[in-house]
Design a protein around this motif. Structure first.
Motif, PDB file in Angstrom:
ATOM      1  N   ASP A  10     -48.425  15.995 -12.999  1.00  0.00           N
ATOM      2  CA  ASP A  10     -47.595  16.738 -12.043  1.00  0.00           C
ATOM      3  C   ASP A  10     -46.223  16.087 -11.894  1.00  0.00           C
ATOM      4  O   ASP A  10     -45.201  16.789 -11.828  1.00  0.00           O
ATOM      5  CB  ASP A  10     -48.292  16.821 -10.682  1.00  0.00           C
ATOM      6  CG  ASP A  10     -49.489  17.763 -10.695  1.00  0.00           C
ATOM      7  OD1 ASP A  10     -49.530  18.651 -11.575  1.00  0.00           O
ATOM      8  OD2 ASP A  10     -50.382  17.612  -9.839  1.00  0.00           O
ATOM      9  N   LEU A  11     -46.183  14.769 -11.825  1.00  0.00           N
ATOM     10  CA  LEU A  11     -44.902  14.079 -11.703  1.00  0.00           C
ATOM     11  C   LEU A  11     -44.065  14.290 -12.974  1.00  0.00           C
ATOM     12  O   LEU A  11     -42.847  14.535 -12.898  1.00  0.00           O
ATOM     13  CB  LEU A  11     -45.114  12.588 -11.464  1.00  0.00           C
ATOM     14  CG  LEU A  11     -43.834  11.730 -11.397  1.00  0.00           C
ATOM     15  CD1 LEU A  11     -42.920  12.198 -10.263  1.00  0.00           C
ATOM     16  CD2 LEU A  11     -44.195  10.250 -11.215  1.00  0.00           C
ATOM     17  N   LEU A  12     -44.714  14.223 -14.126  1.00  0.00           N
ATOM     18  CA  LEU A  12     -43.996  14.452 -15.380  1.00  0.00           C
ATOM     19  C   LEU A  12     -43.403  15.857 -15.419  1.00  0.00           C
ATOM     20  O   LEU A  12     -42.235  16.049 -15.793  1.00  0.00           O
ATOM     21  CB  LEU A  12     -44.924  14.237 -16.576  1.00  0.00           C
ATOM     22  CG  LEU A  12     -45.423  12.810 -16.816  1.00  0.00           C
ATOM     23  CD1 LEU A  12     -46.441  12.792 -17.957  1.00  0.00           C
ATOM     24  CD2 LEU A  12     -44.262  11.866 -17.140  1.00  0.00           C
ATOM     25  N   ARG A  13     -44.199  16.845 -14.996  1.00  0.00           N
ATOM     26  CA  ARG A  13     -43.701  18.224 -15.007  1.00  0.00           C
ATOM     27  C   ARG A  13     -42.560  18.404 -14.012  1.00  0.00           C
ATOM     28  O   ARG A  13     -41.586  19.126 -14.290  1.00  0.00           O
ATOM     29  CB  ARG A  13     -44.850  19.202 -14.694  1.00  0.00           C
ATOM     30  CG  ARG A  13     -45.734  19.500 -15.896  1.00  0.00           C
ATOM     31  CD  ARG A  13     -46.699  20.631 -15.609  1.00  0.00           C
ATOM     32  NE  ARG A  13     -47.775  20.204 -14.726  1.00  0.00           N
ATOM     33  CZ  ARG A  13     -48.954  19.748 -15.156  1.00  0.00           C
ATOM     34  NH1 ARG A  13     -49.194  19.653 -16.449  1.00  0.00           N
ATOM     35  NH2 ARG A  13     -49.882  19.388 -14.290  1.00  0.00           N
ATOM     36  N   ASP A  14     -42.659  17.749 -12.867  1.00  0.00           N
ATOM     37  CA  ASP A  14     -41.593  17.857 -11.869  1.00  0.00           C
ATOM     38  C   ASP A  14     -40.288  17.255 -12.410  1.00  0.00           C
ATOM     39  O   ASP A  14     -39.210  17.842 -12.243  1.00  0.00           O
ATOM     40  CB  ASP A  14     -42.010  17.146 -10.580  1.00  0.00           C
ATOM     41  CG  ASP A  14     -40.972  17.291  -9.483  1.00  0.00           C
ATOM     42  OD1 ASP A  14     -40.713  18.430  -9.055  1.00  0.00           O
ATOM     43  OD2 ASP A  14     -40.399  16.261  -9.071  1.00  0.00           O
ATOM     44  N   CYS A  15     -40.393  16.094 -13.048  1.00  0.00           N
ATOM     45  CA  CYS A  15     -39.198  15.470 -13.624  1.00  0.00           C
ATOM     46  C   CYS A  15     -38.614  16.337 -14.731  1.00  0.00           C
ATOM     47  O   CYS A  15     -37.386  16.463 -14.859  1.00  0.00           O
ATOM     48  CB  CYS A  15     -39.533  14.082 -14.163  1.00  0.00           C
ATOM     49  SG  CYS A  15     -39.888  12.847 -12.885  1.00  0.00           S
ATOM     50  N   GLN A  16     -39.479  16.946 -15.516  1.00  0.00           N
ATOM     51  CA  GLN A  16     -38.996  17.808 -16.586  1.00  0.00           C
ATOM     52  C   GLN A  16     -38.306  19.041 -16.021  1.00  0.00           C
ATOM     53  O   GLN A  16     -37.243  19.454 -16.496  1.00  0.00           O
ATOM     54  CB  GLN A  16     -40.170  18.222 -17.479  1.00  0.00           C
ATOM     55  CG  GLN A  16     -39.755  19.002 -18.724  1.00  0.00           C
ATOM     56  CD  GLN A  16     -40.935  19.307 -19.603  1.00  0.00           C
ATOM     57  OE1 GLN A  16     -41.863  20.025 -19.211  1.00  0.00           O
ATOM     58  NE2 GLN A  16     -40.933  18.767 -20.819  1.00  0.00           N
ATOM     59  N   ARG A  17     -38.891  19.625 -14.969  1.00  0.00           N
ATOM     60  CA  ARG A  17     -38.335  20.849 -14.385  1.00  0.00           C
ATOM     61  C   ARG A  17     -36.995  20.596 -13.707  1.00  0.00           C
ATOM     62  O   ARG A  17     -36.063  21.383 -13.837  1.00  0.00           O
ATOM     63  CB  ARG A  17     -39.332  21.423 -13.373  1.00  0.00           C
ATOM     64  CG  ARG A  17     -38.865  22.695 -12.658  1.00  0.00           C
ATOM     65  CD  ARG A  17     -39.930  23.181 -11.694  1.00  0.00           C
ATOM     66  NE  ARG A  17     -40.296  22.154 -10.722  1.00  0.00           N
ATOM     67  CZ  ARG A  17     -39.587  21.903  -9.607  1.00  0.00           C
ATOM     68  NH1 ARG A  17     -38.483  22.585  -9.344  1.00  0.00           N
ATOM     69  NH2 ARG A  17     -39.989  20.970  -8.774  1.00  0.00           N
ATOM     70  N   THR A  18     -36.886  19.468 -13.018  1.00  0.00           N
ATOM     71  CA  THR A  18     -35.669  19.181 -12.245  1.00  0.00           C
ATOM     72  C   THR A  18     -34.617  18.413 -13.041  1.00  0.00           C
ATOM     73  O   THR A  18     -33.459  18.351 -12.637  1.00  0.00           O
ATOM     74  CB  THR A  18     -36.012  18.384 -10.988  1.00  0.00           C
ATOM     75  OG1 THR A  18     -36.586  17.115 -11.380  1.00  0.00           O
ATOM     76  CG2 THR A  18     -37.008  19.148 -10.106  1.00  0.00           C
ATOM     77  N   GLY A  19     -35.052  17.803 -14.148  1.00  0.00           N
ATOM     78  CA  GLY A  19     -34.122  16.993 -14.929  1.00  0.00           C
ATOM     79  C   GLY A  19     -33.827  15.642 -14.316  1.00  0.00           C
ATOM     80  O   GLY A  19     -32.935  14.926 -14.773  1.00  0.00           O
TER      81      GLY A  19
END
Length: 319
Positions: free
Chosen positions: A221-230
Motif C-alpha cells: 500500500d505504501l509503495l502504491r501510494d508513493c507511485q500514485r503521488t510521485g
C-alpha cells in the motif's frame, strides 16, 4: 520451419528440420534480444547456435506466460500451452520429437544433447514460469520471504546461468563453476527486481520479500501510494538500500566464477557483470526513485565499462 513428421522412439530430427530450428532461434534473438544477440557475435562461432537456442526457448516460454502481452488471453490457455511446451521438450530430448514441435524446443533439445546440459535446469525454469502465471499452481503475486523468492529465482535465474555454463565453457569442471553461475543469475535477477519495482507494481506484483520490506515499515500500500503521488518516503529508501546491499553480496559470491570461464568468453561475461552491477549505483544516485522511473546506466559509462572487455574478447577469439 519445416514441420517434423511423426518420429519413432529413438529417431532424430532430419538435418534440415534442425537447421531451420536453429535459424529460427537466431532470428528471434536478432529481433527481440538485440543486445544479447550482439554479445553472441563475440563468442566463438561454433557456440553461437547453442546460445541462440537457449534464448529462443526462454523467449518462447516467457511470451506464453506474459498474459498482459497476449491481449488478455485466458491464463488457463497459457498454462495448457506451457504444459505442451514441457511435453514437447521431454519428447524431443528423449529422441522422439512430435509433429508440430516448436522450433525453439527442437533447437534447445539438440543443444541439451550436444553440451550435456542437465534437463533439470529446464524443468526448473518452467516451474518458475508457472509461478508467474495467474491461476497456475504455485502462482505468486507477492513473496513473503527471501526463501520464497529464491525458490522462484532458482528456476528463473540460477537455472539459466547453469544452462549457459557448458556452452560458454570452463577451465574447471562444470560442477565446480555451477554455484558461482547460479549466484550470478540470481544477482542479475535481483537487480531487475530492484530496478523494476514500479513496473512490477503496476502489474500487480511485488517481488521484493514482504517480511524484509515490513522491517522498514514498507508494504504494498505504501509503495502504491508513493507511485500514485510521485512522492518519496524515507522508509522506502531505507528498504531499497537494504536490498541493494543484499544484491551486492550476490555479486561478491558470483565474481570468483568469472575466472572459471573459458578465456574467450571471460571478457564479455565480465563486462555483463560490471554493467549490471552498475545499475545498483544508478539506483542509489537517483535517490532510489524506482517507482516512477527506471534506473539506466548512461551510455558513456556503458561504453567505458564494456569497451575494454569486448576488445579483450575479440583478442581472445583470434588467438
Amino acid at each position: 520451419m519445416t514441420a517434423l513428421h511423426d518420429a519413432a522412439p529413438g529417431a532424430v530430427p532430419a538435418v534440415g528440420d534442425l537447421a531451420d530450428a536453429y535459424r529460427y532461434c537466431r532470428r528471434l534473438a536478432a529481433e527481440h534480444g538485440k543486445s544479447y544477440y550482439l554479445a553472441t557475435r563475440l563468442l566463438p562461432e561454433r557456440r553461437r547456435p547453442a546460445v541462440h537456442a537457449l534464448y529462443g526457448f526462454a523467449r518462447t516460454v516467457d511470451d506464453l506466460v506474459d498474459v498482459e502481452a497476449t491481449a488478455g488471453r485466458p491464463a488457463a490457455d497459457c498454462l495448457a500451452e506451457l504444459d505442451r511446451v514441457e511435453s514437447e521438450l521431454l519428447a524431443a530430448v528423449a529422441g522422439a520429437p512430435r509433429r508440430g514441435t516448436r522450433a525453439a524446443v527442437l533447437a534447445v533439445a539438440d543443444t541439451i544433447d550436444r553440451y550435456s546440459i542437465e534437463l533439470d535446469h529446464f524443468t526448473a525454469f518452467l516451474s518458475s514460469m508457472r509461478m508467474d502465471l495467474p491461476g497456475a499452481p504455485g502462482y505468486r503475486a507477492v513473496y513473503g520471504t527471501m526463501d520464497e523468492l529464491r525458490e522462484y529465482m532458482h528456476g528463473s535465474a540460477a537455472a539459466i546461468g547453469m544452462q549457459m555454463l557448458p556452452v560458454l565453457g570452463t577451465v574447471t569442471t562444470v560442477a565446480e563453476a555451477e554455484p558461482a553461475a547460479a549466484a550470478l543469475g540470481e544477482a542479475f535477477q535481483l537487480t531487475n527486481f530492484i530496478r523494476d519495482v514500479g513496473e512490477d507494481l503496476r502489474r500487480g506484483r511485488v517481488y521484493l520479500p514482504a517480511d524484509e520490506l515490513s522491517a522498514f515499515g514498507v508494504d504494498a500500500d505504501l509503495l502504491r501510494d508513493c507511485q500514485r503521488t510521485g512522492r518519496t518516503d524515507p522508509r522506502v529508501e531505507r528498504a531499497l538500500a537494504h536490498f541493494v546491499a543484499v544484491n551486492r553480496d550476490y555479486y561478491r559470491r558470483a565474481e570468483p566464477g568469472l575466472a572459471m570461464l573459458d578465456r574467450r568468453v571471460r571478457p564479455g561475461m565480465t563486462a555483463a557483470f560490471e554493467l549490471y552491477a552498475a545499475i545498483l549505483g544508478e539506483v542509489e544516485d537517483g535517490g532510489y526513485r524506482v517507482l516512477d522511473r527506471r534506473a539506466v546506466v548512461p551510455r558513456r559509462r556503458r561504453v567505458a565499462l564494456t569497451a575494454p572487455r569486448l576488445l579483450g574478447m575479440l583478442a581472445a577469439t583470434v588467438r
